[in-house]
Design an enzyme around this catalytic site. Sequence first.
Site, mmCIF file in Angstrom:
data_model
loop_
_atom_site.group_PDB
_atom_site.id
_atom_site.type_symbol
_atom_site.label_atom_id
_atom_site.label_comp_id
_atom_site.label_asym_id
_atom_site.label_seq_id
_atom_site.Cartn_x
_atom_site.Cartn_y
_atom_site.Cartn_z
ATOM 1 C CG ASP A 37 -27.459 5.350 78.053
ATOM 2 O OD1 ASP A 37 -27.622 5.294 79.276
ATOM 3 O OD2 ASP A 37 -26.348 5.187 77.509
ATOM 4 C CG ASP A 61 -22.959 12.625 72.780
ATOM 5 O OD1 ASP A 61 -22.983 13.031 73.964
ATOM 6 O OD2 ASP A 61 -21.923 12.611 72.095
ATOM 7 C CG ASN A 88 -28.581 9.367 85.745
ATOM 8 O OD1 ASN A 88 -28.217 9.242 86.916
ATOM 9 N ND2 ASN A 88 -28.352 8.426 84.825
ATOM 10 C CE1 TYR A 152 -18.514 11.894 88.154
ATOM 11 C CE2 TYR A 152 -17.894 12.092 90.461
ATOM 12 C CZ TYR A 152 -18.779 11.648 89.491
ATOM 13 O OH TYR A 152 -19.912 10.963 89.862
ATOM 14 C CE LYS A 156 -21.345 13.926 88.515
ATOM 15 N NZ LYS A 156 -22.578 13.725 87.744
HETATM 16 N N1 LIG Z 1 -22.748 5.325 91.366
HETATM 17 C C1 LIG Z 1 -22.277 6.192 92.204
HETATM 18 O O1 LIG Z 1 -21.697 5.829 93.240
HETATM 19 C C2 LIG Z 1 -22.417 7.667 91.935
HETATM 20 C C3 LIG Z 1 -21.997 8.545 92.938
HETATM 21 C C4 LIG Z 1 -22.119 9.898 92.750
HETATM 22 C C5 LIG Z 1 -22.676 10.394 91.579
HETATM 23 N N2 LIG Z 1 -23.073 9.533 90.607
HETATM 24 C C6 LIG Z 1 -23.627 10.137 89.376
HETATM 25 O O2 LIG Z 1 -24.880 9.560 89.073
HETATM 26 C C7 LIG Z 1 -25.066 9.481 87.659
HETATM 27 C C8 LIG Z 1 -25.336 8.027 87.269
HETATM 28 O O3 LIG Z 1 -24.261 7.238 87.713
HETATM 29 P P1 LIG Z 1 -24.199 5.648 87.526
HETATM 30 O O4 LIG Z 1 -23.406 5.141 88.651
HETATM 31 O O5 LIG Z 1 -25.553 5.117 87.265
HETATM 32 O O6 LIG Z 1 -23.301 5.591 86.185
HETATM 33 P P2 LIG Z 1 -23.226 4.462 85.053
HETATM 34 O O7 LIG Z 1 -21.898 4.641 84.376
HETATM 35 O O8 LIG Z 1 -23.545 3.147 85.617
HETATM 36 O O9 LIG Z 1 -24.386 4.913 84.033
HETATM 37 C C9 LIG Z 1 -24.276 6.124 83.321
HETATM 38 C C10 LIG Z 1 -25.088 6.037 82.038
HETATM 39 O O10 LIG Z 1 -24.874 7.271 81.302
HETATM 40 C C11 LIG Z 1 -24.730 6.949 79.932
HETATM 41 N N3 LIG Z 1 -23.976 7.981 79.219
HETATM 42 C C12 LIG Z 1 -22.644 8.206 79.253
HETATM 43 N N4 LIG Z 1 -22.317 9.205 78.425
HETATM 44 C C13 LIG Z 1 -23.473 9.640 77.849
HETATM 45 C C14 LIG Z 1 -23.789 10.648 76.909
HETATM 46 N N5 LIG Z 1 -22.823 11.430 76.363
HETATM 47 N N6 LIG Z 1 -25.084 10.826 76.556
HETATM 48 C C15 LIG Z 1 -26.053 10.029 77.072
HETATM 49 N N7 LIG Z 1 -25.806 9.060 77.970
HETATM 50 C C16 LIG Z 1 -24.533 8.856 78.355
HETATM 51 C C17 LIG Z 1 -23.986 5.617 79.944
HETATM 52 O O11 LIG Z 1 -24.097 4.937 78.700
HETATM 53 C C18 LIG Z 1 -24.662 4.902 81.102
HETATM 54 O O12 LIG Z 1 -25.788 4.161 80.687
HETATM 55 C C19 LIG Z 1 -23.782 10.041 87.046
HETATM 56 O O13 LIG Z 1 -23.961 11.405 86.732
HETATM 57 C C20 LIG Z 1 -22.772 9.889 88.154
HETATM 58 O O14 LIG Z 1 -21.711 10.809 88.045
HETATM 59 C C21 LIG Z 1 -22.952 8.178 90.755
#
Ligand SMILES: NC(=O)c1ccc[n+]([C@@H]2O[C@H](COP(=O)([O-])OP(=O)(O)OC[C@H]3O[C@@H](n4cnc5c(N)ncnc54)[C@H](O)[C@@H]3O)[C@@H](O)[C@H]2O)c1
Length: 249
Positions: A37, A61, A88, A152, A156
């Site tokens: 992360d 990153d 993720n 986004y 995606k």
């Molecule tokens: N929560 C939802 O409703 C939802 C819906 C559709 C898709 N998603 C997708 O699922 C995945 C996880 O979503 P979430 O809700 O857990 O998001 P979140 O924001 O809660 O967690 C995302 C994590 O990614 C890390 N991150 C961000 N930039 C980074 C980088 N450059 N390198 C490494 N780590 C990095 C952040 O620090 C964080 O810990 C994402 O790709 C999101 O687009 C989530």
Amino acid sequence: MQRYVGRVVMVSGAGQGLGRAMALRFAEEGAQLALCDLNSVAVKETEQACGPERALSSTVDVSDGAEVDQWLYQTVANFGRVDVLVNNAGVIRDSRLETMSDNDWDTVLDVSLRGSFHCSRSAFRQMKAQEYGRILSMSSMCWRGNFGQANYVAAKAGIVGMARTIALEGARHGITSNVIAPGLIDTPMLASMDADAREKLASRIPAQQVGDPADIAEAAAFLCSEAARYVTGVVLDVDGGISIGSSLR
Ligand SMILES: NC(=O)c1ccc[n+]([C@@H]2O[C@H](COP(=O)([O-])OP(=O)(O)OC[C@H]3O[C@@H](n4cnc5c(N)ncnc54)[C@H](O)[C@@H]3O)[C@@H](O)[C@H]2O)c1
């Protein structure tokens, strides 16, 4: 079930939300874990929660290819192999097209799409040498289009195309590549969305509730298992039915 004993699983963005939930699920099923992360403190907490004896956290990153290659190198040096990669990490920077800045566009594409490319390329090389691998990428129900999210959606939808192509290139090497398209799942990312937009979307979910991160972890645990060896190039909607269409009556 203990489907991941002897398996090494890499999860990006494992500091919170879906990444943490998936990491915990793979740990429960016996996996060894390489977690990364941008947030060092958060990913260390996930490492502790998984059990420090089976997990190794790194600050990476994913938009930086050299950092990702180093993460892969460290993982193989520590655990000897890579069986599963979960792409993720992702961010949102929502706005309508006419007000979207170059920075908002680049940040979202760099983390989600470029980051998934970097991690997949690194892991693929290792998996090809092993003749075994599972690559799972997080898209979104929004990949079909969503108001106020051109950046986004582009990322995606790009992930879907890339993952299906990796499925073709990997099939002859025992590597599968699949996608989960989550709906609205209760994580910090969902909480950070514009409240009005979130409420409007939530009211359209046929299952009448937002999803739990465990719902995504359940699907991931199947798609990355040995049992799913013949499932590749699939986009699995885990969304309480919202992508089906209108449920108004
Ligand atoms: N929560 C939802 O409703 C939802 C819906 C559709 C898709 N998603 C997708 O699922 C995945 C996880 O979503 P979430 O809700 O857990 O998001 P979140 O924001 O809660 O967690 C995302 C994590 O990614 C890390 N991150 C961000 N930039 C980074 C980088 N450059 N390198 C490494 N780590 C990095 C952040 O620090 C964080 O810990 C994402 O790709 C999101 O687009 C989530």
